[in-house]
Design a protein around this motif. Structure first.
Motif, PDB file in Angstrom:
ATOM      1  N   LEU A 276      22.388   4.780  -0.210  1.00 36.12           N
ATOM      2  CA  LEU A 276      21.814   3.561  -0.704  1.00 36.12           C
ATOM      3  C   LEU A 276      22.205   3.330  -2.253  1.00 36.12           C
ATOM      4  N   THR A 277      22.777   2.411  -2.575  1.00 36.67           N
ATOM      5  CA  THR A 277      23.086   1.645  -3.950  1.00 36.67           C
ATOM      6  C   THR A 277      21.811   1.470  -4.644  1.00 36.67           C
ATOM      7  N   ALA A 278      22.022   1.460  -6.141  1.00 36.93           N
ATOM      8  CA  ALA A 278      20.842   0.947  -6.774  1.00 36.93           C
ATOM      9  C   ALA A 278      20.460  -0.433  -6.619  1.00 36.93           C
ATOM     10  N   ASP A 279      21.315  -1.367  -6.195  1.00 33.14           N
ATOM     11  CA  ASP A 279      20.966  -2.788  -5.668  1.00 33.14           C
ATOM     12  C   ASP A 279      20.326  -2.570  -4.575  1.00 33.14           C
ATOM     13  N   GLY A 280      20.792  -1.741  -3.576  1.00 37.55           N
ATOM     14  CA  GLY A 280      20.131  -1.349  -2.436  1.00 37.55           C
ATOM     15  C   GLY A 280      18.480  -1.256  -2.271  1.00 37.55           C
ATOM     16  N   SER A 281      18.323  -0.242  -3.365  1.00 37.25           N
ATOM     17  CA  SER A 281      17.251   0.268  -3.522  1.00 37.25           C
ATOM     18  C   SER A 281      16.358  -0.641  -4.224  1.00 37.25           C
ATOM     19  N   ARG A 282      16.821  -1.673  -5.128  1.00 34.59           N
ATOM     20  CA  ARG A 282      16.046  -2.754  -5.498  1.00 34.59           C
ATOM     21  C   ARG A 282      15.678  -3.762  -4.551  1.00 34.59           C
ATOM     22  N   ALA A 283      16.704  -4.275  -3.726  1.00 35.47           N
ATOM     23  CA  ALA A 283      16.315  -5.182  -2.630  1.00 35.47           C
ATOM     24  C   ALA A 283      15.337  -4.623  -1.524  1.00 35.47           C
ATOM     25  N   LEU A 284      15.547  -3.271  -1.388  1.00 31.90           N
ATOM     26  CA  LEU A 284      14.375  -2.592  -0.693  1.00 31.90           C
ATOM     27  C   LEU A 284      13.031  -2.746  -1.002  1.00 31.90           C
ATOM     28  N   GLN A 285      12.981  -2.349  -2.115  1.00 33.06           N
ATOM     29  CA  GLN A 285      11.629  -2.345  -2.890  1.00 33.06           C
ATOM     30  C   GLN A 285      11.174  -3.970  -2.905  1.00 33.06           C
ATOM     31  N   GLN A 286      11.947  -5.017  -3.137  1.00 39.13           N
ATOM     32  CA  GLN A 286      11.673  -6.177  -3.163  1.00 39.13           C
ATOM     33  C   GLN A 286      10.766  -6.790  -1.655  1.00 39.13           C
ATOM     34  N   VAL A 287      11.804  -6.228  -0.694  1.00 36.84           N
ATOM     35  CA  VAL A 287      11.265  -6.541   0.574  1.00 36.84           C
ATOM     36  C   VAL A 287      10.117  -6.086   1.171  1.00 36.84           C
ATOM     37  N   THR A 288       9.949  -4.710   0.716  1.00 33.74           N
ATOM     38  CA  THR A 288       8.820  -3.917   0.704  1.00 33.74           C
ATOM     39  C   THR A 288       7.563  -4.651   0.187  1.00 33.74           C
ATOM     40  N   ASN A 289       7.654  -4.972  -1.055  1.00 33.08           N
ATOM     41  CA  ASN A 289       6.424  -5.653  -1.754  1.00 33.08           C
ATOM     42  C   ASN A 289       6.255  -6.992  -0.809  1.00 33.08           C
ATOM     43  N   ALA A 290       7.106  -7.590  -0.561  1.00 37.27           N
ATOM     44  CA  ALA A 290       7.077  -9.104   0.039  1.00 37.27           C
ATOM     45  C   ALA A 290       6.407  -8.808   1.348  1.00 37.27           C
ATOM     46  N   LEU A 291       6.569  -7.684   2.170  1.00 40.31           N
ATOM     47  CA  LEU A 291       6.001  -7.382   3.272  1.00 40.31           C
ATOM     48  C   LEU A 291       4.642  -7.018   2.904  1.00 40.31           C
ATOM     49  N   ALA A 292       4.353  -6.255   1.986  1.00 43.26           N
ATOM     50  CA  ALA A 292       2.966  -5.639   1.776  1.00 43.26           C
ATOM     51  C   ALA A 292       1.964  -7.062   1.428  1.00 43.26           C
ATOM     52  N   VAL A 293       2.631  -7.966   0.888  1.00 46.60           N
ATOM     53  CA  VAL A 293       1.827  -9.047   0.258  1.00 46.60           C
ATOM     54  C   VAL A 293       1.604  -9.805   1.372  1.00 46.60           C
ATOM     55  N   ARG A 294       2.571 -10.041   2.252  1.00 42.54           N
ATOM     56  CA  ARG A 294       2.488 -10.768   3.613  1.00 42.54           C
ATOM     57  C   ARG A 294       1.336 -10.220   4.660  1.00 42.54           C
ATOM     58  N   LEU A 295       1.515  -9.058   4.649  1.00 44.11           N
ATOM     59  CA  LEU A 295       0.461  -8.167   5.528  1.00 44.11           C
ATOM     60  C   LEU A 295      -0.936  -8.701   4.907  1.00 44.11           C
ATOM     61  N   ARG A 296      -1.006  -8.532   3.716  1.00 49.89           N
ATOM     62  CA  ARG A 296      -2.472  -8.503   3.128  1.00 49.89           C
ATOM     63  C   ARG A 296      -3.079  -9.998   3.452  1.00 49.89           C
ATOM     64  N   ALA A 297      -2.174 -10.944   2.936  1.00 49.05           N
ATOM     65  CA  ALA A 297      -2.652 -12.174   3.404  1.00 49.05           C
ATOM     66  C   ALA A 297      -2.959 -12.507   4.840  1.00 49.05           C
ATOM     67  N   VAL A 298      -2.197 -12.019   5.651  1.00 55.07           N
ATOM     68  CA  VAL A 298      -2.521 -12.077   7.227  1.00 55.07           C
ATOM     69  C   VAL A 298      -3.677 -11.578   7.531  1.00 55.07           C
ATOM     70  N   VAL A 299      -3.937 -10.008   7.033  1.00 52.38           N
ATOM     71  CA  VAL A 299      -5.359  -9.457   7.162  1.00 52.38           C
ATOM     72  C   VAL A 299      -6.487 -10.277   6.912  1.00 52.38           C
ATOM     73  N   ARG A 300      -6.340 -10.607   5.441  1.00 55.79           N
ATOM     74  CA  ARG A 300      -7.566 -11.235   4.858  1.00 55.79           C
ATOM     75  C   ARG A 300      -7.779 -12.694   5.442  1.00 55.79           C
ATOM     76  N   ALA A 301      -6.868 -13.132   6.083  1.00 51.23           N
ATOM     77  CA  ALA A 301      -7.155 -14.520   6.702  1.00 51.23           C
ATOM     78  C   ALA A 301      -7.844 -14.494   8.039  1.00 51.23           C
ATOM     79  N   GLY A 302      -8.323 -13.092   8.328  1.00 54.59           N
ATOM     80  CA  GLY A 302      -9.084 -12.883   9.409  1.00 54.59           C
ATOM     81  C   GLY A 302      -8.702 -12.455  10.871  1.00 54.59           C
ATOM     82  N   GLY A 303      -7.376 -12.289  11.077  1.00 49.74           N
ATOM     83  CA  GLY A 303      -6.761 -12.093  12.220  1.00 49.74           C
ATOM     84  C   GLY A 303      -7.594 -11.248  13.242  1.00 49.74           C
ATOM     85  N   PRO A 304      -7.832 -10.050  13.226  1.00 52.67           N
ATOM     86  CA  PRO A 304      -8.250  -9.377  14.397  1.00 52.67           C
ATOM     87  C   PRO A 304      -9.876  -9.517  14.639  1.00 52.67           C
ATOM     88  N   ASP A 305     -10.240  -9.243  15.855  1.00 54.94           N
ATOM     89  CA  ASP A 305     -11.792  -8.843  16.224  1.00 54.94           C
ATOM     90  C   ASP A 305     -12.180  -7.720  15.384  1.00 54.94           C
TER      91      ASP A 305
END
Length: 135
Positions: free
Chosen positions: A85-114
């Protein structure tokens, strides 16, 4: 719905919503494998991804073209090629991971599951976030 299924659905939803402009969904898994196991040879990368070598080569070529991965001589076997993995690849992966974490938190906070599914889901999402190194 079982909490594992719900967590998988949330993960897919997050991937569809965020991060795809940075790294295509199919390449995200490749970058995660390269991050966790630097220096893999192509056959090992293909095996880890459950792909054929030709399919893995095409995906890898796109990742290299984007500057996310690099090929180099394997340190123990001069004839073999290792993939990192290059430094650019590592940075891109971190950006994707952060975006995923933000989106998952938003979905869970929206009240999804029983209510009965919340605790196991939170445990699984926490485990996923830990594995991904999310903030």
């Amino acid at each position: 719905m079982e909490s594992r299924q719900l967590a998988a659905q949330l993960h897919r939803l997050a991937l569809l919503e965020d991060g795809n402009d940075i790294v295509p969904v199919r390449q995200q898994r490749m970058l995660r494998v390269l991050d966790a196991r630097p220096g893999l040879m192509l056959k090992d990368l293909a095996t880890a991804l459950g792909m054929t070598e030709p399919s893995c080569t095409r995906m890898l070529d796109r990742a290299i073209e984007a500057g996310f991965a690099a090929k180099e001589r394997h340190p123990d076997n001069g004839q073999a090629i290792s993939i990192t993995l290059t430094a650019d690849g590592s940075r891109a992966l971190q950006q994707v991971t952060n975006a995923l974490a933000v989106r998952l938190r938003a979905v869970v906070r929206a009240g999804g599951p029983d209510v009965g599914q919340v605790h196991p889901l939170i445990e699984q999402l926490t485990h996923l976030a830990d594995r991904l190194g999310a903030p």
